[in-house]
Design a protein around this motif. Sequence first.
Motif, PDB file in Angstrom:
ATOM      1  N   LEU A 130       0.821  -1.208   0.000  1.00  0.00           N
ATOM      2  CA  LEU A 130       0.000   0.000   0.000  1.00  0.00           C
ATOM      3  C   LEU A 130       0.858   1.262   0.000  1.00  0.00           C
ATOM      4  O   LEU A 130       1.922   1.309   0.616  1.00  0.00           O
ATOM      5  N   ARG A 131       0.350   2.284  -0.671  1.00  0.00           N
ATOM      6  CA  ARG A 131       0.947   3.612  -0.644  1.00  0.00           C
ATOM      7  C   ARG A 131      -0.184   4.642  -0.557  1.00  0.00           C
ATOM      8  O   ARG A 131      -1.146   4.565  -1.332  1.00  0.00           O
ATOM      9  N   ILE A 132      -0.064   5.550   0.389  1.00  0.00           N
ATOM     10  CA  ILE A 132      -1.039   6.642   0.512  1.00  0.00           C
ATOM     11  C   ILE A 132      -0.349   7.923   0.088  1.00  0.00           C
ATOM     12  O   ILE A 132       0.734   8.254   0.587  1.00  0.00           O
ATOM     13  N   ASP A 134      -0.739  12.166  -0.669  1.00  0.00           N
ATOM     14  CA  ASP A 134      -1.572  13.337  -0.396  1.00  0.00           C
ATOM     15  C   ASP A 134      -0.707  14.585  -0.449  1.00  0.00           C
ATOM     16  O   ASP A 134       0.505  14.532  -0.193  1.00  0.00           O
ATOM     17  N   PRO A 166       1.834   2.811   4.769  1.00  0.00           N
ATOM     18  CA  PRO A 166       1.056   2.540   5.989  1.00  0.00           C
ATOM     19  C   PRO A 166       1.537   1.312   6.750  1.00  0.00           C
ATOM     20  O   PRO A 166       1.229   1.147   7.925  1.00  0.00           O
ATOM     21  N   TRP A 201      -2.255   2.328  -4.743  1.00  0.00           N
ATOM     22  CA  TRP A 201      -2.137   3.750  -4.446  1.00  0.00           C
ATOM     23  C   TRP A 201      -3.494   4.293  -4.007  1.00  0.00           C
ATOM     24  O   TRP A 201      -4.485   4.176  -4.725  1.00  0.00           O
ATOM     25  N   ILE A 202      -3.514   4.870  -2.811  1.00  0.00           N
ATOM     26  CA  ILE A 202      -4.733   5.389  -2.197  1.00  0.00           C
ATOM     27  C   ILE A 202      -4.620   6.906  -2.120  1.00  0.00           C
ATOM     28  O   ILE A 202      -3.604   7.435  -1.651  1.00  0.00           O
ATOM     29  N   ALA A 203      -5.635   7.617  -2.597  1.00  0.00           N
ATOM     30  CA  ALA A 203      -5.551   9.082  -2.637  1.00  0.00           C
ATOM     31  C   ALA A 203      -6.941   9.695  -2.634  1.00  0.00           C
ATOM     32  O   ALA A 203      -7.952   9.012  -2.868  1.00  0.00           O
ATOM     33  N   ASP A 204      -6.987  11.009  -2.398  1.00  0.00           N
ATOM     34  CA  ASP A 204      -8.266  11.719  -2.424  1.00  0.00           C
ATOM     35  C   ASP A 204      -8.589  12.152  -3.847  1.00  0.00           C
ATOM     36  O   ASP A 204      -7.875  11.840  -4.799  1.00  0.00           O
ATOM     37  N   TYR A 304      -9.875   2.910   1.725  1.00  0.00           N
ATOM     38  CA  TYR A 304      -9.920   4.363   1.527  1.00  0.00           C
ATOM     39  C   TYR A 304     -10.020   5.098   2.860  1.00  0.00           C
ATOM     40  O   TYR A 304      -9.419   6.149   3.045  1.00  0.00           O
ATOM     41  N   ARG A 307      -6.959   6.173   4.555  1.00  0.00           N
ATOM     42  CA  ARG A 307      -6.208   7.320   4.027  1.00  0.00           C
ATOM     43  C   ARG A 307      -6.036   8.418   5.063  1.00  0.00           C
ATOM     44  O   ARG A 307      -5.115   9.240   4.974  1.00  0.00           O
ATOM     45  N   VAL A 310      -2.670   9.682   6.785  1.00  0.00           N
ATOM     46  CA  VAL A 310      -1.761  10.698   6.258  1.00  0.00           C
ATOM     47  C   VAL A 310      -2.141  12.077   6.792  1.00  0.00           C
ATOM     48  O   VAL A 310      -1.277  12.950   6.963  1.00  0.00           O
TER      49      VAL A 310
END
Length: 460
Positions: A130-132, A134, A166, A201-204, A304, A307, A310
């Motif tokens: 996983l990668r967050i 922001d 994370p 990849w987790i993002a807004d 999600y 997230r 971060v």
Amino acid sequence: MLSPVFDAFVEASPVSVMMRVLMENIFNSWRMNQIFETASVRQYSQELLFSSLVDLMSLVVCGMYPSVHAAYQKKAVEVSVSATALYNKLQRIELPVSRALVHETASDLQELLHLLNVERPSPLGKQYRLRIVDGSCLAGTERRLAALRPHAAKPLPGKTIAILDPGTKLVVDVIPCEDGHSQERSKFHQVLAQVQPQQVWIADRNFCTAGFLHTIAKLGAFFVIRQHGGLGYEPVGELQPVGLCQAGTVFEQKVEIVHEGGTFQCRRIVIKLTRPTRDQEWEIAIFTNLPPTNADGVLVAELYQGRWSVETLFQTVTQNFHGEIETLAYPKAALFSYCMALSAYNLLATIKAVLGSVHGVDKIDAGLSDFYLVDDIHGIYRGMMIAIPPQHWQCFEDFTDIQMVDVLQHLATKVHLKSFRKHPRSPKKKRPPLSVDGKHPHCSTTRKLKQYKATLDAIP
């Protein structure tokens, strides 16, 4: 294991000793100067070495000294350059150097954490990493520069895009940008350069563009990114309920997104919230290309929601550490200090990981306060550095990872976790509107207390 000169501080504040041991090892002079020589493009070393700058700024961002100049006055004999030369060096630190500082020190810390074997397992299994990601805009600075003085607007020295792992809770990379008004999307190419196969990849929603999603999929990676209102899609199927998550009811459907004349398919996960967001939104929609067999809609929703870790990172960097220094108005200087604070955050995350290896990871994640940890270090550090001369710390520069793990775990056994427990607040109650009396701008507390008590006593 440690010299007797450390005994008093090991008993009183083992966390402060752990922080200094890590700083001595990770920020050692040879390693810092090597990072500078490798990453710098035009800047070069003269009388003031990059390692001396890192040593001084680490004391400022960790809160041991209230300002750069205060730290300089304390270190004036060791630094041996004028204050003007120091600030000139700071305002010219190149962005690749600031970025390399975070990335390289995080790599060193990851090796330590690998030996500790405390990495949090991915909910998707070992095959996914996983990668967050922001973005964060640095707070406005003072108008100290001549170009800023005529303007009432608060000057923004820049922004950063941080990439968080994370599993280890480390910031593994950062992309600094000098233009405080630039869009995060202008740096997408640098983010995409870090994407590797099997990463998630987790993002807004700021990262939700057709090109960004398509490129991640093309590189053999996966995305869990909130839908942006400006990105169109074509539904392939109807929304179907798939279960419940902590935030509400989860629905799912297949969709097609147009990109450069073609289309690609992914899933659209919709969470119908039981409580609205702070923007009064009742739904959150997420795009993902994770296979349904490995990640159903409920698991994607939970990914999600993770997230927000971060956001906690940014809060720690700006409130507990001094990552945003108002007096550093030059963008390069402000960004360097922020990257120093991110590196300090990584040291704190490593300390918590060591504590987890001794006391239990779940106990540390659930109940340990960053504020109280950093506050303990603030209060003890300066006195500790007076009582324990520098020569007693220099041995830690050359410690191997195995030696570092042994020392840190020994110190972790001395930590009393009760001193650093979180005290979460209960939800705030909505207060009635205040009564305003224009004729009486002040009131007597004693009289109001008597009136309040009389009101309570009158209630049957």
